[in-house]
Design a protein around this motif. Structure first.
Motif, PDB file in Angstrom:
ATOM      1  N   GLN A   1       5.742  -7.174 -32.163  1.00  0.00           N
ATOM      2  CA  GLN A   1       5.678  -8.575 -31.754  1.00  0.00           C
ATOM      3  C   GLN A   1       7.062  -9.175 -31.940  1.00  0.00           C
ATOM      4  N   LEU A   2       7.500  -9.897 -30.933  1.00  0.00           N
ATOM      5  CA  LEU A   2       8.762 -10.602 -31.089  1.00  0.00           C
ATOM      6  C   LEU A   2       8.461 -11.857 -31.913  1.00  0.00           C
ATOM      7  N   LEU A   3       9.123 -11.959 -33.071  1.00  0.00           N
ATOM      8  CA  LEU A   3       8.876 -13.104 -33.956  1.00  0.00           C
ATOM      9  C   LEU A   3      10.064 -14.048 -33.928  1.00  0.00           C
ATOM     10  N   LEU A   4       9.752 -15.341 -33.887  1.00  0.00           N
ATOM     11  CA  LEU A   4      10.792 -16.354 -34.005  1.00  0.00           C
ATOM     12  C   LEU A   4      10.598 -17.040 -35.357  1.00  0.00           C
ATOM     13  N   VAL A   5      11.612 -16.917 -36.214  1.00  0.00           N
ATOM     14  CA  VAL A   5      11.537 -17.532 -37.542  1.00  0.00           C
ATOM     15  C   VAL A   5      12.515 -18.697 -37.579  1.00  0.00           C
ATOM     16  N   GLU A   6      12.020 -19.869 -37.921  1.00  0.00           N
ATOM     17  CA  GLU A   6      12.902 -21.040 -38.028  1.00  0.00           C
ATOM     18  C   GLU A   6      12.979 -21.468 -39.481  1.00  0.00           C
ATOM     19  N   LYS A   7      14.218 -21.704 -39.925  1.00  0.00           N
ATOM     20  CA  LYS A   7      14.414 -22.160 -41.302  1.00  0.00           C
ATOM     21  C   LYS A   7      14.624 -23.672 -41.253  1.00  0.00           C
ATOM     22  N   GLY A   8      13.754 -24.384 -41.923  1.00  0.00           N
ATOM     23  CA  GLY A   8      13.851 -25.847 -41.927  1.00  0.00           C
ATOM     24  C   GLY A   8      15.029 -26.334 -42.757  1.00  0.00           C
ATOM     25  N   GLU A   9      15.293 -27.617 -42.661  1.00  0.00           N
ATOM     26  CA  GLU A   9      16.436 -28.205 -43.381  1.00  0.00           C
ATOM     27  C   GLU A   9      16.287 -28.033 -44.892  1.00  0.00           C
ATOM     28  N   ALA A  10      15.046 -27.941 -45.384  1.00  0.00           N
ATOM     29  CA  ALA A  10      14.834 -27.767 -46.823  1.00  0.00           C
ATOM     30  C   ALA A  10      14.622 -26.295 -47.177  1.00  0.00           C
ATOM     31  N   GLY A  11      14.864 -25.417 -46.199  1.00  0.00           N
ATOM     32  CA  GLY A  11      14.744 -23.982 -46.471  1.00  0.00           C
ATOM     33  C   GLY A  11      13.364 -23.425 -46.181  1.00  0.00           C
ATOM     34  N   GLU A  12      12.420 -24.297 -45.780  1.00  0.00           N
ATOM     35  CA  GLU A  12      11.060 -23.795 -45.507  1.00  0.00           C
ATOM     36  C   GLU A  12      11.049 -22.991 -44.203  1.00  0.00           C
ATOM     37  N   LEU A  13      10.159 -21.999 -44.125  1.00  0.00           N
ATOM     38  CA  LEU A  13      10.147 -21.111 -42.962  1.00  0.00           C
ATOM     39  C   LEU A  13       8.945 -21.377 -42.073  1.00  0.00           C
ATOM     40  N   ARG A  14       9.195 -21.330 -40.784  1.00  0.00           N
ATOM     41  CA  ARG A  14       8.104 -21.415 -39.811  1.00  0.00           C
ATOM     42  C   ARG A  14       8.218 -20.205 -38.906  1.00  0.00           C
ATOM     43  N   THR A  15       7.142 -19.462 -38.740  1.00  0.00           N
ATOM     44  CA  THR A  15       7.197 -18.247 -37.928  1.00  0.00           C
ATOM     45  C   THR A  15       6.200 -18.332 -36.792  1.00  0.00           C
ATOM     46  N   ARG A  16       6.653 -17.884 -35.609  1.00  0.00           N
ATOM     47  CA  ARG A  16       5.704 -17.854 -34.496  1.00  0.00           C
ATOM     48  C   ARG A  16       5.881 -16.554 -33.725  1.00  0.00           C
ATOM     49  N   GLN A  17       4.748 -15.988 -33.296  1.00  0.00           N
ATOM     50  CA  GLN A  17       4.777 -14.780 -32.472  1.00  0.00           C
ATOM     51  C   GLN A  17       5.060 -15.197 -31.047  1.00  0.00           C
ATOM     52  N   VAL A  18       6.036 -14.545 -30.426  1.00  0.00           N
ATOM     53  CA  VAL A  18       6.372 -14.934 -29.057  1.00  0.00           C
ATOM     54  C   VAL A  18       5.619 -14.061 -28.050  1.00  0.00           C
ATOM     55  N   LEU A  19       5.915 -12.772 -28.043  1.00  0.00           N
ATOM     56  CA  LEU A  19       5.203 -11.873 -27.132  1.00  0.00           C
ATOM     57  C   LEU A  19       5.385 -10.418 -27.550  1.00  0.00           C
ATOM     58  N   PRO A  20       4.508  -9.533 -27.075  1.00  0.00           N
ATOM     59  CA  PRO A  20       4.624  -8.127 -27.449  1.00  0.00           C
ATOM     60  C   PRO A  20       5.827  -7.477 -26.773  1.00  0.00           C
ATOM     61  N   VAL A  21       6.553  -6.645 -27.502  1.00  0.00           N
ATOM     62  CA  VAL A  21       7.758  -5.996 -26.974  1.00  0.00           C
ATOM     63  C   VAL A  21       7.831  -4.558 -27.486  1.00  0.00           C
ATOM     64  N   ARG A  22       8.783  -3.811 -26.971  1.00  0.00           N
ATOM     65  CA  ARG A  22       8.994  -2.449 -27.451  1.00  0.00           C
ATOM     66  C   ARG A  22      10.480  -2.187 -27.642  1.00  0.00           C
ATOM     67  N   PHE A  23      10.877  -1.979 -28.878  1.00  0.00           N
ATOM     68  CA  PHE A  23      12.288  -1.736 -29.208  1.00  0.00           C
ATOM     69  C   PHE A  23      12.434  -0.402 -29.925  1.00  0.00           C
ATOM     70  N   VAL A  24      13.638   0.163 -29.894  1.00  0.00           N
ATOM     71  CA  VAL A  24      13.924   1.327 -30.737  1.00  0.00           C
ATOM     72  C   VAL A  24      13.875   0.846 -32.190  1.00  0.00           C
ATOM     73  N   PRO A  25      13.563   1.755 -33.145  1.00  0.00           N
ATOM     74  CA  PRO A  25      13.379   1.312 -34.529  1.00  0.00           C
ATOM     75  C   PRO A  25      14.672   0.940 -35.251  1.00  0.00           C
ATOM     76  N   LEU A  26      14.527  -0.009 -36.163  1.00  0.00           N
ATOM     77  CA  LEU A  26      15.600  -0.345 -37.099  1.00  0.00           C
ATOM     78  C   LEU A  26      15.616   0.782 -38.131  1.00  0.00           C
ATOM     79  N   THR A  27      16.741   1.478 -38.214  1.00  0.00           N
ATOM     80  CA  THR A  27      16.835   2.585 -39.163  1.00  0.00           C
ATOM     81  C   THR A  27      17.654   2.126 -40.361  1.00  0.00           C
ATOM     82  N   GLY A  28      18.062   3.047 -41.191  1.00  0.00           N
ATOM     83  CA  GLY A  28      18.902   2.668 -42.320  1.00  0.00           C
ATOM     84  C   GLY A  28      18.227   2.948 -43.644  1.00  0.00           C
ATOM     85  N   GLY A  29      18.893   2.567 -44.706  1.00  0.00           N
ATOM     86  CA  GLY A  29      18.502   3.012 -46.033  1.00  0.00           C
ATOM     87  C   GLY A  29      17.429   2.197 -46.729  1.00  0.00           C
ATOM     88  N   HIS A  30      17.028   1.061 -46.198  1.00  0.00           N
ATOM     89  CA  HIS A  30      16.093   0.190 -46.926  1.00  0.00           C
ATOM     90  C   HIS A  30      14.713   0.821 -47.116  1.00  0.00           C
TER      91      HIS A  30
END
Ligand code: SAH
Length: 244
Positions: free
Chosen positions: A215-244
């Protein structure tokens, strides 16, 4: 020089010029058609995007970036088709419609500093660089980091800073960021990216499991640091790799 040598020479020169011109006008025409398609796709998906059309600055950016200069030679003729293309090392340059909406959804402005995770071909970075003050872009595959850097330099995108690195951890020295665009699918939103986002900033990221649609997610950080997240639409991407 004898006329008999002159004329074939001139004809050849004219031929080369004509071929060059027709390639250029072909490219312009294809890019125009692609833009029309993207505008239509945006209209069709308006309910997901929360808007009927792209901002003029986003359209202008898509119109300016020579996508054919950022794909491998054997993909050039497909550069203005509205689909992802292979760029080597198992990676892809994103579909132009997806680049368009990810750019649109973070609402980039002229003075902004934006982080991109996953430079790949450099195309998304170039589109952002047409609009904002500075783009910082990280790529985990050394060969792609090197190639995209050379391509962005060749095309004159001096406001893109890029380097090899694991984008999961962001790039604090280049930020904080007004916007963040993650162009590889993650299992979750990397916390350090949220941290490096300015209050009022927006982050766009595909989130989901590796083998399913994300899901493509849009995360907005408010002026006080609060987060608002909304699902935009289904997508297909190559994976985020790395050490985490
Ligand atoms: N934005 C690119 C799309 C490239 S596909 C373009 O416009 O062409 C996603 C890219 O993310 C790939 O090049 C992949 O190597 C890179 N990537 C994957 N995991 C990463 C990570 N942890 N950090 C940085 N880049 C990563």
């Amino acid at each position: 020089m004898k006329a008999s040598l002159w004329i074939p020479g001139l004809l050849m020169l004219a031929g080369v010029l004509a071929a060059g011109l027709s390639f250029a006008s072909d490219t312009a025409q294809r890019r125009e058609m692609l833009l029309r398609e993207i505008r239509e796709d945006v209209r069709q998906t308006a309910a997901y995007l929360g808007r009927e059309r792209l901002n003029p600055s986003v359209l202008a950016a898509l119109e300016s970036v020579p996508r054919h200069e950022l794909v491998p030679d054997d993909q050039r003729r497909y550069a203005y088709e509205n689909r992802p293309l292979p760029i080597g090392y198992g990676q892809t340059i994103s579909q132009p419609y997806i680049v368009a909406i990810m750019t649109e959804l973070i609402e980039p402005e002229a003075g902004d500093v934006v982080l991109e995770v996953g430079t790949g071909s450099g195309y998304q970075a170039a589109v952002l660089a047409e609009i904002v003050e500075r783009v910082c872009s990280l790529e985990i595959i050394p060969q792609l980091a090197k190639r995209s850097r050379a391509d962005l330099d060749r095309l004159g995108y001096s406001n893109v800073r890029s380097r090899m690195g694991d984008g999961y951890y962001g790039w604090p020295e280049c930020g904080p960021f007004d916007g963040i665009v993650v162009t590889a699918g993650a299992s979750h939103v990397p916390p350090l990216l949220i941290e490096q986002l300015k209050p009022g900033g927006k982050l766009i990221i595909p989130v989901g499991s590796r083998f399913m649609t994300q899901q493509l997610l849009l995360v907005e950080k408010g002026e006080a640091g609060e987060l608002r997240t909304r699902q935009v639409l289904p997508v297909r991407f190559v994976p985020l790799t790395g050490g985490h």
